[in-house]
Design an enzyme around this catalytic site. Structure first.
Site, PDB file in Angstrom:
ATOM      1  N   LYS A  59     -10.215  -4.776  -8.817  1.00 42.04           N
ATOM      2  CA  LYS A  59      -9.178  -5.260  -9.681  1.00 42.04           C
ATOM      3  C   LYS A  59      -9.007  -5.013 -11.077  1.00 42.04           C
ATOM      4  O   LYS A  59      -8.192  -4.753 -11.755  1.00 42.04           O
ATOM      5  CB  LYS A  59      -9.212  -6.829  -9.368  1.00 42.04           C
ATOM      6  CG  LYS A  59      -8.543  -7.043  -7.743  1.00 42.04           C
ATOM      7  CD  LYS A  59      -9.025  -8.796  -7.702  1.00 42.04           C
ATOM      8  CE  LYS A  59      -8.778  -8.936  -6.204  1.00 42.04           C
ATOM      9  NZ  LYS A  59      -9.325 -10.079  -5.424  1.00 42.04           N
TER      10      LYS A  59
ATOM     11  N   VAL B   5      -1.038 -11.030   5.418  1.00 42.98           N
ATOM     12  CA  VAL B   5      -0.068 -10.930   4.530  1.00 42.98           C
ATOM     13  C   VAL B   5       1.210 -10.308   5.033  1.00 42.98           C
ATOM     14  O   VAL B   5       2.603 -10.658   4.654  1.00 42.98           O
ATOM     15  CB  VAL B   5      -0.331  -9.808   3.280  1.00 42.98           C
ATOM     16  CG1 VAL B   5       0.567  -9.725   2.011  1.00 42.98           C
ATOM     17  CG2 VAL B   5      -1.874 -10.518   2.713  1.00 42.98           C
TER      18      VAL B   5
HETATM   19  N1  LIG Z   1      -5.158 -11.601   2.562  1.00 45.08           N
HETATM   20  C1  LIG Z   1      -5.375 -11.803   1.507  1.00 45.08           C
HETATM   21  O1  LIG Z   1      -5.167 -13.252   0.766  1.00 45.08           O
HETATM   22  C2  LIG Z   1      -4.873 -10.711   0.376  1.00 45.08           C
HETATM   23  C3  LIG Z   1      -4.597 -11.031  -1.058  1.00 45.08           C
HETATM   24  C4  LIG Z   1      -4.418 -10.084  -1.808  1.00 45.08           C
HETATM   25  C5  LIG Z   1      -4.329  -8.769  -1.283  1.00 45.08           C
HETATM   26  N2  LIG Z   1      -4.675  -8.123   0.102  1.00 45.08           N
HETATM   27  C6  LIG Z   1      -4.397  -7.129   0.466  1.00 45.08           C
HETATM   28  O2  LIG Z   1      -3.527  -6.939   1.528  1.00 45.08           O
HETATM   29  C7  LIG Z   1      -3.706  -6.046   2.223  1.00 45.08           C
HETATM   30  C8  LIG Z   1      -3.635  -6.616   3.714  1.00 45.08           C
HETATM   31  O3  LIG Z   1      -4.541  -7.697   3.892  1.00 45.08           O
HETATM   32  P1  LIG Z   1      -4.422  -8.636   5.016  1.00 45.08           P
HETATM   33  O4  LIG Z   1      -5.491  -9.937   4.730  1.00 45.08           O
HETATM   34  O5  LIG Z   1      -3.091  -9.010   5.474  1.00 45.08           O
HETATM   35  O6  LIG Z   1      -5.370  -7.908   6.156  1.00 45.08           O
HETATM   36  P2  LIG Z   1      -5.252  -7.997   7.689  1.00 45.08           P
HETATM   37  O7  LIG Z   1      -4.934  -9.714   8.104  1.00 45.08           O
HETATM   38  O8  LIG Z   1      -6.661  -7.680   8.194  1.00 45.08           O
HETATM   39  O9  LIG Z   1      -4.250  -7.222   8.551  1.00 45.08           O
HETATM   40  C9  LIG Z   1      -4.368  -5.910   8.343  1.00 45.08           C
HETATM   41  C10 LIG Z   1      -3.187  -5.437   9.197  1.00 45.08           C
HETATM   42  O10 LIG Z   1      -3.044  -3.957   9.112  1.00 45.08           O
HETATM   43  C11 LIG Z   1      -3.177  -3.538  10.485  1.00 45.08           C
HETATM   44  N3  LIG Z   1      -3.993  -2.291  10.573  1.00 45.08           N
HETATM   45  C12 LIG Z   1      -5.290  -2.201  10.144  1.00 45.08           C
HETATM   46  N4  LIG Z   1      -5.760  -0.802  10.473  1.00 45.08           N
HETATM   47  C13 LIG Z   1      -4.610  -0.119  10.991  1.00 45.08           C
HETATM   48  C14 LIG Z   1      -4.465   1.088  11.383  1.00 45.08           C
HETATM   49  N5  LIG Z   1      -5.468   2.060  11.347  1.00 45.08           N
HETATM   50  N6  LIG Z   1      -3.393   1.449  11.843  1.00 45.08           N
HETATM   51  C15 LIG Z   1      -2.254   0.879  11.805  1.00 45.08           C
HETATM   52  N7  LIG Z   1      -2.524  -0.822  11.370  1.00 45.08           N
HETATM   53  C16 LIG Z   1      -3.389  -1.070  11.044  1.00 45.08           C
HETATM   54  C17 LIG Z   1      -3.862  -4.717  11.240  1.00 45.08           C
HETATM   55  O11 LIG Z   1      -3.229  -4.422  12.736  1.00 45.08           O
HETATM   56  P3  LIG Z   1      -3.582  -5.434  13.830  1.00 45.08           P
HETATM   57  O12 LIG Z   1      -2.983  -6.931  13.432  1.00 45.08           O
HETATM   58  O13 LIG Z   1      -2.768  -4.956  15.033  1.00 45.08           O
HETATM   59  O14 LIG Z   1      -5.218  -5.600  13.981  1.00 45.08           O
HETATM   60  C18 LIG Z   1      -2.890  -5.851  10.567  1.00 45.08           C
HETATM   61  O15 LIG Z   1      -2.042  -5.978  11.264  1.00 45.08           O
HETATM   62  C19 LIG Z   1      -5.192  -5.484   1.833  1.00 45.08           C
HETATM   63  O16 LIG Z   1      -4.915  -4.439   1.129  1.00 45.08           O
HETATM   64  C20 LIG Z   1      -5.673  -6.818   1.145  1.00 45.08           C
HETATM   65  O17 LIG Z   1      -6.727  -6.279   0.231  1.00 45.08           O
HETATM   66  C21 LIG Z   1      -4.987  -9.468   1.061  1.00 45.08           C
END
Ligand SMILES: NC(=O)c1ccc[n+]([C@@H]2O[C@H](COP(=O)([O-])OP(=O)(O)OC[C@H]3O[C@@H](n4cnc5c(N)ncnc54)[C@H](OP(=O)(O)O)[C@@H]3O)[C@@H](O)[C@H]2O)c1
Length: 440
Positions: free
Chosen positions: A207, A15
Site C-alpha cells: 500500500k 468484496v
Molecule cells: N476483503 C477485504 O477487506 C479487502 C480490503 C481491501 C482490498 N481487498 C482486495 O480486494 C480483492 C478481493 O478480496 P476479497 O477479500 O474479496 O477476496 P476473496 O473473498 O478471497 O474473493 C476472491 C474472489 O475471486 C475469485 N477468484 C479467485 N481466483 C480466481 C480465478 N483464478 N478465476 C476466477 N475467479 C477467481 C474467487 O472465486 P470463488 O468465490 O469461486 O472462490 C472469489 O470470488 C483483493 O485484491 C484484496 O486484496 C480486500
C-alpha cells in the site's frame, strides 16, 4: 437518460459479493446520482453456481476472467480476485488494451505492475481506478491523485493494516502477549491462517508503494522498502512506551529527504496525545503533510466487504459520471512516462527520535557506560530511565530505557553496537523509531 454503464465483475468473494448486492439494492438511487443506471452484465469467479447472496442470473457467466475482459460487452472491468499475477494481471491488461475502463481493489497487482498498467490505460484512453487498494474505505487515492494537486507533499504515513493494529491495541489494552493476540485475531477472522504477509509488514509495504508514487511522482518501488514487522514487539515495549507517553503502531512512512525518498514500514512510537495514537483495533488512518494544505488525517475502516465495496463503488460511479471522450485522470497522478525513477534514501541516514530498551546485568558502572557511548556518538537524550529497581541482594537484569532527541540512525546503530560489545547486555537490544506528527 444516458445508456446504462455496463460492468463485468471478476471475483465474487468478500468484496465482489458485497459490491454486487449494493449495486442491485441501490440501483434507483445510483441511477439518479450517476444520471444513468449501472448494470452488472457479466461475472466470473472460480466456482460457478455458488450462492453469493444476490441474484446474478441475468449476468453472463464466464469461466475465464481474461475471456470476460476480452469478449464481454462491458464498459468497466471490475477486478476483485486479488493476486499480483494471472488471472488478474492478464485480465486487467486485456480489458485496458481494448479500451475498457478498470476498477480494482488489488494492491498486490498495482505494487508489482502499476506503472505498466497505467501506461496501457493512458495509451488506450481509459480509466484505471483503485481507491480500495489502499486503506479500504478511506478515500486516500483520490485525495493524493486529485484533491491535493499543486501541493508539494513532504510526508505520507499511516496505519494501513488492521490485523497489526488490532494485535498491538489488544496487547496494550489487555496486557497479553503478541502470540495470544495473534490467535485471537485469527479466531475473529481479522488475521489469515498464515498471517506472515500482514505481521511482517508486506501488506503495508504494498500500500505504501502506491502512496509514495502518488505523493512524490516516482515509479512504484515496492521491493525497495525498509521492512520490519511487529513480531518482536513485546508487552515490555508496549508498557515502557506508555510510561514514556508513547504508543506503538505499525506505520508505513514515505518521506522526502535530502538524499532521496524514504519508504519504511516498521513498529513506530507515536506520542500518546496525537490523533494517530488513538486509532484503535482494525481501523486504518492515513496522514498527508503538504505545503499548501498542511496536515490532512483520514481515519476509517480499512477492510471488510462493505467498506471496501464502498470505495469500489465510488470508482465505478466516477466512470459513470465521466463524459465519453473527456480527458482521463492519469492513473498514477501524472502520465506514466513522467514518473521519475525511485531514488531510495538510506535508512542509516534517517533522522529522528529513537526508543532504546536494554536489558543489562546488575553491576556498577553500566549506566555510566551507556551514557558514555551515547555521548561519544553525538546522541542527545530526551530521557533515560531505569526500570524494575532490583534489591541490594538481587542480581536480576535491569531494564534501561533511553529516548533520544532527533539524531541520525547511523549514530544510534553505532552506539548500540559498542554497548553490545561491552558484554553486559542480557538478550538483544530493542530499538524503535519515533515518528512525530507535524501537529499533535
Ligand atoms: N476483503 C477485504 O477487506 C479487502 C480490503 C481491501 C482490498 N481487498 C482486495 O480486494 C480483492 C478481493 O478480496 P476479497 O477479500 O474479496 O477476496 P476473496 O473473498 O478471497 O474473493 C476472491 C474472489 O475471486 C475469485 N477468484 C479467485 N481466483 C480466481 C480465478 N483464478 N478465476 C476466477 N475467479 C477467481 C474467487 O472465486 P470463488 O468465490 O469461486 O472462490 C472469489 O470470488 C483483493 O485484491 C484484496 O486484496 C480486500
Amino acid at each position: 437518460m444516458a445508456d446504462a454503464l455496463k460492468i463485468g465483475i471478476a471475483g465474487l468473494g468478500t468484496v465482489g459479493a458485497s459490491l454486487a448486492k449494493i449495486l442491485v439494492e441501490r440501483r434507483d438511487m445510483l441511477t439518479t446520482t450517476c444520471g444513468r443506471p449501472i448494470e452488472i452484465v457479466a461475472v466470473t469467479a472460480r466456482t460457478k453456481g455458488r450462492d453469493r447472496g444476490v441474484d446474478l442470473s441475468a449476468a453472463e457467466w464466464f469461466d475465464d476472467p481474461a475471456a470476460m475482459a476480452r469478449d464481454a460487452t462491458i464498459d468497466v472491468f471490475v477486478e476483485l480476485m486479488g493476486g499480483a499475477g494471472d488471472p488478474a494481471l492478464a485480465a486487467v491488461k486485456a480489458a485496458l488494451s481494448r479500451g475498457v475502463h478498470v476498477v480494482t481493489a488489488n494492491k498486490a497487482l498495482l505494487a508489482a505492475h502499476g506503472v505498466e498498467l497505467a501506461a496501457i490505460a493512458e495509451k488506450n484512453g481509459c480509466i484505471l481506478n483503485y481507491e480500495a487498494a489502499v486503506a479500504g474505505g478511506i478515500p486516500v487515492i483520490k485525495a493524493l491523485r486529485e484533491s491535493l494537486t499543486g501541493n508539494t507533499i513532504s510526508r505520507v504515513y499511516g496505519i494501513m493494516n488492521g490485523t497489526c493494529n488490532y494485535i498491538l491495541t489488544k496487547m496494550e489494552k489487555e496486557g497479553l502477549s503478541f502470540e495470544a493476540c495473534l490467535k485471537e485475531a485469527q479466531r475473529l477472522g481479522y488475521a489469515e491462517a498464515d498471517p506472515a504477509f500482514d505481521i511482517e509488514g508486506n501488506d503495508t509495504a504494498h500500500k505504501l508503494s502506491i502512496l509514495t508514487t502518488l505523493a512524490f511522482g516516482t515509479k512504484i518501488a515496492a521491493d525497495d522498502i525498509y521492512l520490519e514487522g511487529i513480531t518482536n514487539i513485546s508487552i515490555d515495549d508496549i508498557r515502557a512506551a506508555a510510561d514514556l507517553g508513547y504508543r506503538i503502531k505499525l506505520l508505513g512512512v514515505a518521506q522526502r529527504t535530502d538524499t532521496g525518498v524514504e519508504q519504511r514500514v516498521h513498529p513506530t512510537m507515536v506520542p500518546l496525545d496525537s490523533v494517530i495514537a488513538q486509532v484503535d483495533g482494525v481501523t486504518n488512518a492515513v496522514a498527508i503533510e503538504s505545503d499548501i494544505l498542511g496536515e490532512l488525517l483520514m481515519v476509517g475502516p480499512g477492510a471488510g466487504g462493505n467498506a471496501t465495496a464502498s470505495a469500489v463503488l465510488g470508482d465505478i460511479a466516477d466512470i459513470a459520471k465521466s463524459r465519453p471522450g473527456a480527458q482521463t485522470v492519469p492513473a498514477l497522478g501524472r502520465p506514466a512516462a513522467a514518473l521519475a525513477p525511485y531514488k531510495r534514501a538510506q535508512i542509516r541516514k534517517h533522522h529522528g527520535g529513537y526508543f532504546i530498551r536494554l536489558s543489562v546485568e546488575d553491576r556498577t558502572g553500566v549506566f555510566a557506560s551507556i551514557a558514555k557511548h551515547m555521548a561519544e556518538n553525538g546522541i542527545s537524550l530526551e530521557s533515560i530511565v531505569q526500570r524494575a529497581q532490583s534489591t541490594a541482594e538481587s542480581t536480576d537484569p535491569k531494564t534501561i530505557i533511553l529516548v533520544t532527541h532527533a539524531t541520525m540512525e547511523d549514530s544510534v546503530r553505532k552506539a548500540v553496537a559498542s554497548i553490545k560489545a561491552e558484554g553486559y547486555l542480557v538478550g538483544e537490544p530493542q530499538v524503535i523509531r519515533i515518528e512525530r506528527p507535524k501537529t499533535a
